[in-house]
Design an enzyme around this catalytic site. Structure first.
Site, PDB file in Angstrom:
ATOM      1  N   HIS A  22       2.069   9.808   3.379  1.00  0.00           N
ATOM      2  CA  HIS A  22       1.510   8.451   3.324  1.00  0.00           C
ATOM      3  C   HIS A  22       0.631   8.096   4.521  1.00  0.00           C
ATOM      4  O   HIS A  22       0.878   7.113   5.225  1.00  0.00           O
ATOM      5  CB  HIS A  22       2.626   7.428   3.143  1.00  0.00           C
ATOM      6  CG  HIS A  22       3.489   7.679   1.947  1.00  0.00           C
ATOM      7  ND1 HIS A  22       4.573   6.898   1.634  1.00  0.00           N
ATOM      8  CD2 HIS A  22       3.423   8.616   0.965  1.00  0.00           C
ATOM      9  CE1 HIS A  22       5.146   7.346   0.520  1.00  0.00           C
ATOM     10  NE2 HIS A  22       4.451   8.408   0.105  1.00  0.00           N
ATOM     11  N   TYR A  58       0.941  -7.513  -0.916  1.00  0.00           N
ATOM     12  CA  TYR A  58       0.916  -6.800  -2.194  1.00  0.00           C
ATOM     13  C   TYR A  58       2.281  -6.232  -2.598  1.00  0.00           C
ATOM     14  O   TYR A  58       2.375  -5.477  -3.554  1.00  0.00           O
ATOM     15  CB  TYR A  58      -0.193  -5.750  -2.161  1.00  0.00           C
ATOM     16  CG  TYR A  58      -1.544  -6.451  -2.215  1.00  0.00           C
ATOM     17  CD1 TYR A  58      -2.196  -6.663  -3.420  1.00  0.00           C
ATOM     18  CD2 TYR A  58      -2.111  -6.995  -1.068  1.00  0.00           C
ATOM     19  CE1 TYR A  58      -3.387  -7.362  -3.478  1.00  0.00           C
ATOM     20  CE2 TYR A  58      -3.305  -7.702  -1.112  1.00  0.00           C
ATOM     21  CZ  TYR A  58      -3.941  -7.884  -2.323  1.00  0.00           C
ATOM     22  OH  TYR A  58      -5.121  -8.605  -2.386  1.00  0.00           O
ATOM     23  N   GLN A 107       0.716  15.522   4.073  1.00  0.00           N
ATOM     24  CA  GLN A 107      -0.467  14.915   3.477  1.00  0.00           C
ATOM     25  C   GLN A 107      -1.542  14.583   4.501  1.00  0.00           C
ATOM     26  O   GLN A 107      -2.625  14.123   4.142  1.00  0.00           O
ATOM     27  CB  GLN A 107      -0.059  13.639   2.735  1.00  0.00           C
ATOM     28  CG  GLN A 107       0.892  13.887   1.574  1.00  0.00           C
ATOM     29  CD  GLN A 107       1.502  12.609   1.031  1.00  0.00           C
ATOM     30  OE1 GLN A 107       1.127  11.504   1.412  1.00  0.00           O
ATOM     31  NE2 GLN A 107       2.457  12.758   0.119  1.00  0.00           N
ATOM     32  N   GLU A 159      -0.800   1.666  -8.513  1.00  0.00           N
ATOM     33  CA  GLU A 159      -1.427   0.364  -8.729  1.00  0.00           C
ATOM     34  C   GLU A 159      -2.923   0.369  -8.448  1.00  0.00           C
ATOM     35  O   GLU A 159      -3.393   1.119  -7.589  1.00  0.00           O
ATOM     36  CB  GLU A 159      -0.796  -0.684  -7.805  1.00  0.00           C
ATOM     37  CG  GLU A 159       0.675  -0.927  -8.009  1.00  0.00           C
ATOM     38  CD  GLU A 159       1.223  -1.984  -7.069  1.00  0.00           C
ATOM     39  OE1 GLU A 159       2.417  -2.322  -7.197  1.00  0.00           O
ATOM     40  OE2 GLU A 159       0.459  -2.489  -6.201  1.00  0.00           O
ATOM     41  N   TYR A 189      12.346   8.761  -6.725  1.00  0.00           N
ATOM     42  CA  TYR A 189      12.080  10.051  -7.364  1.00  0.00           C
ATOM     43  C   TYR A 189      13.318  10.635  -8.031  1.00  0.00           C
ATOM     44  O   TYR A 189      13.208  11.413  -8.977  1.00  0.00           O
ATOM     45  CB  TYR A 189      11.522  11.036  -6.332  1.00  0.00           C
ATOM     46  CG  TYR A 189      10.132  10.686  -5.861  1.00  0.00           C
ATOM     47  CD1 TYR A 189       9.047  10.687  -6.742  1.00  0.00           C
ATOM     48  CD2 TYR A 189       9.889  10.337  -4.539  1.00  0.00           C
ATOM     49  CE1 TYR A 189       7.770  10.355  -6.315  1.00  0.00           C
ATOM     50  CE2 TYR A 189       8.617  10.004  -4.099  1.00  0.00           C
ATOM     51  CZ  TYR A 189       7.562  10.015  -5.003  1.00  0.00           C
ATOM     52  OH  TYR A 189       6.304   9.680  -4.569  1.00  0.00           O
TER      53      TYR A 189
END
Length: 366
Positions: A147, A251, A83, A241, A262
């Protein structure tokens, strides 16, 4: 026997209605492709003359003006893995005076093998970047491909906020303020750290951290009326979220979550805990959100004030109607054009959307 068919029909209608209610509705809309033939336009921004700077994840910065693409030179080596790659781009609030552009990207510089999220600035001169200056580099490097987070936003006071995901190490990074990753950060425009950051005076803490307990925030925007920082983040399977970011708040990831692994197993049994923030909204199933912008113009009638979020997984632009900071309605725009990566409101008041393997489109309301 005569009663059975109507009853079956009523049951089927009820089932279909319930199924539809669980998903955003489709809204009739149109679009115009304004920048064609892009692969993964991770981020883009508008220059004062109306032209655009566009990042391609593979490591290219494009200037687009008058239907012409020009490659900007002066980029460092970009670490492209999973990513990660060349990600977001924003202008300095005083760009017209200083020509400064800010970037997020993955870099292999620093400690360890692999790479991690990096924030830098440079001066744009014609088709080149000059005086490249790294402002923040997450440590340590890792070969994990997930991430990186990486959205950038300047607030109304000129502070730069950026996100870094947990880099796939949820057990260690997000809840530990002595470590990078799984955080929202705040720095000054020159890379120094504001002395009123919530952990500035805490021993061993990463002083640039503004909030923590995040998984992978790939959406961040400034509320046009309140000036608050809004983010969204990827959950695992379920539990994406929307959050409003406040200084020093936790958070919750991965201690609390509305998602599961998953493979269908649980990693936590709780969705709430004292001292941890609840999301403003969450999705189950996950939509895989990326990109985020408010509509703050008169170009779309009563859509003004709505929040737009891209869906990578289901390939649409999710329009959220808000009331008292609650999502009361969701509608699908630009349905099935491709994976929606980034969303911005242009200086002309129209919404522009970066879509993978298509380009950047202008949203038109019918």
């Amino acid at each position: 026997m005569k009663l059975k068919l109507p009853i079956i029909c009523l049951i089927l209608i009820s089932i279909l209605t319930c199924a539809q209610d669980k998903n955003p509705t489709n809204t009739e809309n149109d679009y115009k492709i304004v920048v064609p033939e892009l692969n993964i336009p991770w981020g883009f921004t508008f220059l004062p003359d109306g032209s655009m700077l566009i990042t391609e994840k593979a490591g290219e910065l494009i200037h687009y003006k008058n239907e012409k693409k020009t490659t900007i030179s002066g980029l460092p080596e970009i670490y492209v893995r999973g990513q990660g790659g060349f990600m977001d781009v924003v202008l300095h609030p005083n760009f017209e005076d200083n020509n400064l552009v800010y970037f997020s990207y993955a870099s292999s510089e620093g400690e360890g093998n692999g790479g991690n999220t990096t924030i830098a600035k440079a001066k744009l001169e014609n088709t080149s970047l000059k005086d490249w200056n790294v402002l923040y580099k997450a440590e340590p490097n890792t070969r994990r491909g997930q991430h990186f987070g990486s959205r950038l936003v300047f607030d109304k006071d000129g502070y730069l906020y950026f996100t870094i995901g947990d880099r796939g190490d949820r057990e260690v990074n997000p809840q530990d303020i002595t470590r990078d990753c799984g955080k929202v950060y705040r720095i000054n425009d020159d890379g120094t750290i504001p002395t009123d950051n919530p952990f500035f005076n805490k021993e061993s803490a990463k002083k640039a951290i503004y909030s923590y307990g995040h998984r992978n925030p790939q959406g961040m925007t400034l509320h046009p009326k309140t000036g608050a920082i809004w983010t969204h983040e990827h959950g695992p399977k379920g539990g994406d979220e929307i959050n409003i970011i406040e200084a020093g708040k936790n958070y919750g990831w991965p201690v609390i979550s509305y998602g599961i692994n998953y493979n269908g197993t649980k990693f936590t049994d709780i969705t709430e805990k004292e001292g941890m923030e609840q999301p403003l909204h969450y999705w189950d199933p996950s939509i895989a959100p990326s990109g985020m912008a408010f509509i703050d113009s008169d170009k779309y009638g009563d859509w003004n004030g709505n929040l737009l979020i891209g869906s990578l997984k289901f390939q649409y632009l999710d329009m959220c109607t808000l009331k008292n900071n609650k999502v009361v309605k969701e509608e699908r725009l630009l349905n099935r054009l491709g994976r929606v990566r980034c969303v911005e409101q242009g200086p002309d008041g129209y919404i522009y959307v970066g879509i993978e393997n298509l380009g950047i489109v202008k949203l038109i309301r019918k």
